[in-house]
Write a protein that holds these residues in place. Structure first.
Motif, PDB file in Angstrom:
ATOM      1  N   ILE A  40       0.519  -1.299   0.120  1.00 54.78           N
ATOM      2  CA  ILE A  40      -0.024  -0.151  -0.114  1.00 54.78           C
ATOM      3  C   ILE A  40       0.385   1.521  -0.441  1.00 54.78           C
ATOM      4  O   ILE A  40       1.776   1.434   1.054  1.00 54.78           O
ATOM      5  CB  ILE A  40      -1.218   0.168   1.007  1.00 54.78           C
ATOM      6  N   GLY A  41       0.905   1.992  -1.068  1.00 56.17           N
ATOM      7  CA  GLY A  41       1.155   3.191  -1.285  1.00 56.17           C
ATOM      8  C   GLY A  41       0.193   3.932  -0.907  1.00 56.17           C
ATOM      9  O   GLY A  41      -0.234   4.006   0.186  1.00 56.17           O
ATOM     10  N   GLU A  42       0.785   5.404  -1.092  1.00 62.30           N
ATOM     11  CA  GLU A  42      -0.237   6.679  -0.818  1.00 62.30           C
ATOM     12  C   GLU A  42      -1.240   7.122  -1.791  1.00 62.30           C
ATOM     13  O   GLU A  42      -1.758   7.165  -1.364  1.00 62.30           O
ATOM     14  CB  GLU A  42       1.413   7.678  -0.287  1.00 62.30           C
ATOM     15  N   ALA A  43      -0.898   7.955  -2.735  1.00 58.32           N
ATOM     16  CA  ALA A  43      -1.172   8.235  -4.073  1.00 58.32           C
ATOM     17  C   ALA A  43      -0.742   8.062  -4.672  1.00 58.32           C
ATOM     18  O   ALA A  43       0.375   8.388  -5.391  1.00 58.32           O
ATOM     19  CB  ALA A  43      -2.109  10.042  -3.535  1.00 58.32           C
ATOM     20  N   PRO A  44      -1.843   8.412  -6.344  1.00 55.67           N
ATOM     21  CA  PRO A  44      -1.507   8.063  -6.912  1.00 55.67           C
ATOM     22  C   PRO A  44      -0.264   9.937  -7.558  1.00 55.67           C
ATOM     23  O   PRO A  44      -1.072  10.387  -7.447  1.00 55.67           O
ATOM     24  CB  PRO A  44      -2.599   8.410  -8.432  1.00 55.67           C
ATOM     25  N   GLY A  45       0.728   9.326  -8.432  1.00 55.20           N
ATOM     26  CA  GLY A  45       1.258  10.605  -9.085  1.00 55.20           C
ATOM     27  C   GLY A  45       0.407  11.193 -10.306  1.00 55.20           C
ATOM     28  O   GLY A  45      -0.057  10.499 -10.718  1.00 55.20           O
ATOM     29  N   TRP A  46       1.537  11.710 -11.212  1.00 59.25           N
ATOM     30  CA  TRP A  46       1.913  12.651 -12.380  1.00 59.25           C
ATOM     31  C   TRP A  46       1.222  11.042 -12.955  1.00 59.25           C
ATOM     32  O   TRP A  46      -0.269  10.689 -13.982  1.00 59.25           O
ATOM     33  CB  TRP A  46       2.443  13.396 -12.967  1.00 59.25           C
ATOM     34  N   HIS A  47       2.033   9.816 -13.027  1.00 54.85           N
ATOM     35  CA  HIS A  47       2.144   8.743 -14.114  1.00 54.85           C
ATOM     36  C   HIS A  47       0.951   8.088 -14.301  1.00 54.85           C
ATOM     37  O   HIS A  47      -0.473   7.638 -14.965  1.00 54.85           O
ATOM     38  CB  HIS A  47       4.094   8.097 -13.804  1.00 54.85           C
ATOM     39  N   GLU A  48       0.599   8.209 -12.394  1.00 56.98           N
ATOM     40  CA  GLU A  48      -0.554   7.012 -12.414  1.00 56.98           C
ATOM     41  C   GLU A  48      -1.820   7.744 -12.803  1.00 56.98           C
ATOM     42  O   GLU A  48      -2.532   6.966 -13.285  1.00 56.98           O
ATOM     43  CB  GLU A  48      -0.500   6.889 -10.596  1.00 56.98           C
ATOM     44  N   ASP A  49      -1.816   9.212 -12.578  1.00 52.38           N
ATOM     45  CA  ASP A  49      -3.191   9.265 -13.007  1.00 52.38           C
ATOM     46  C   ASP A  49      -3.319   9.223 -14.453  1.00 52.38           C
ATOM     47  O   ASP A  49      -4.579   9.085 -15.204  1.00 52.38           O
ATOM     48  CB  ASP A  49      -3.424  10.557 -12.726  1.00 52.38           C
ATOM     49  N   GLN A  50      -2.179   9.263 -15.451  1.00 53.62           N
ATOM     50  CA  GLN A  50      -2.530   9.426 -16.199  1.00 53.62           C
ATOM     51  C   GLN A  50      -3.130   7.811 -17.129  1.00 53.62           C
ATOM     52  O   GLN A  50      -3.096   8.020 -17.704  1.00 53.62           O
ATOM     53  CB  GLN A  50      -0.838   9.723 -17.617  1.00 53.62           C
ATOM     54  N   GLN A  51      -1.954   6.779 -16.325  1.00 45.89           N
ATOM     55  CA  GLN A  51      -2.513   5.803 -17.360  1.00 45.89           C
ATOM     56  C   GLN A  51      -3.297   4.656 -16.473  1.00 45.89           C
ATOM     57  O   GLN A  51      -3.464   3.670 -16.782  1.00 45.89           O
ATOM     58  CB  GLN A  51      -1.572   4.930 -16.474  1.00 45.89           C
ATOM     59  N   GLY A  52      -4.089   5.364 -15.155  1.00 44.87           N
ATOM     60  CA  GLY A  52      -5.104   4.864 -13.956  1.00 44.87           C
ATOM     61  C   GLY A  52      -4.386   3.085 -13.411  1.00 44.87           C
ATOM     62  O   GLY A  52      -5.072   2.405 -13.042  1.00 44.87           O
ATOM     63  N   ARG A  53      -2.909   3.136 -13.119  1.00 44.35           N
ATOM     64  CA  ARG A  53      -2.250   2.398 -13.066  1.00 44.35           C
ATOM     65  C   ARG A  53      -1.241   2.465 -11.465  1.00 44.35           C
ATOM     66  O   ARG A  53      -1.001   3.337 -11.926  1.00 44.35           O
ATOM     67  CB  ARG A  53      -1.475   1.233 -13.575  1.00 44.35           C
TER      68      ARG A  53
END
Ligand code: URA
Length: 198
Positions: A40-53
């Motif tokens: 369990i990480g923290e929160a999505p960053g830019w890359h994650e927000d773009q890819q949904g992963r």
């Protein structure tokens, strides 16, 4: 459709906090429903927000290296975050956002029933080790309701602060050892002062 897929559909429609207005994609989490290990990480960053992963940027690359060092591929573990949508500008999540999102993580853990939950960084640590500090309890584990909770520094912290790299590398190496002796590990006693950390 699997129960996890159904949950993803619900998470994707979530409007429980302001972050829903700014997200490009929701990042529910990914991995096998049968995973023994759940990170369990923290929160999505830019890359994650773009890819949904989750964990697909530089911190994710380091996490994959760490997993490889104990013979695991990311497809073998479940990876989630405390927060499912990116806080604008990558600011820290607000307590109200953590609260609004917490039911999703709870449902994920209930469905997956991992043997071991590994918290990455302060926010996920705070959920399972309230009042503790990461510098004190990283690399330590406790068993509660037959699940091992294990605290580690966030991989991104090691990218910013080189001295943490060795510590995080050492901490991940304890995971196979802990999984191997899981049945011998005693349950933590109830109450915040009586954690059995080892
Ligand atoms: N950092 C996190 O905590 N989670 C991600 O998914 C990516 C970076």
């Amino acid at each position: 459709m699997s129960a996890l897929d159904e949950l993803y559909r619900q998470i994707e429609r979530c409007q429980r906090c302001e972050l829903a207005r700014y997200r490009t994609r929701v990042v529910p989490g990914e991995g096998p429903e049968t995973a023994s290990l759940l990170f369990i990480g923290e929160a999505p960053g830019w890359h994650e927000d773009q890819q949904g992963r989750p964990f697909v940027g530089p911190a994710g690359q380091f996490l994959e290296e760490l997993l490889a060092s104990i013979g695991l591929k990311r497809e073998q573990v479940y990876i989630a975050n405390v927060i499912k949508c990116r806080p604008l500008g990558n600011r820290d999540p607000l307590p109200s956002e953590i609260q609004a999102c917490s039911q999703w993580l709870e449902q994920q853990i209930e469905l997956i029933r991992p043997k071991m939950v590994v918290t990455l960084g302060r926010y996920s640590m705070a959920r399972y080790f309230p009042g503790e500090s990461i510098s004190k309890i990283h690399g330590k584990a406790k068993k509660q309701d037959n699940i091992i909770y294990y605290a580690m520094y966030h991989p991104a912290a090691a990218l910013h602060q080189g001295s943490l790299r060795k510590i995080i590398e050492e901490d991940i190496h304890r995971i196979p050892e802990i999984l191997a002796k899981i049945d011998k590990i005693p349950e933590a006693k109830a109450g915040p002062q009586q954690l059995t950390l080892f």
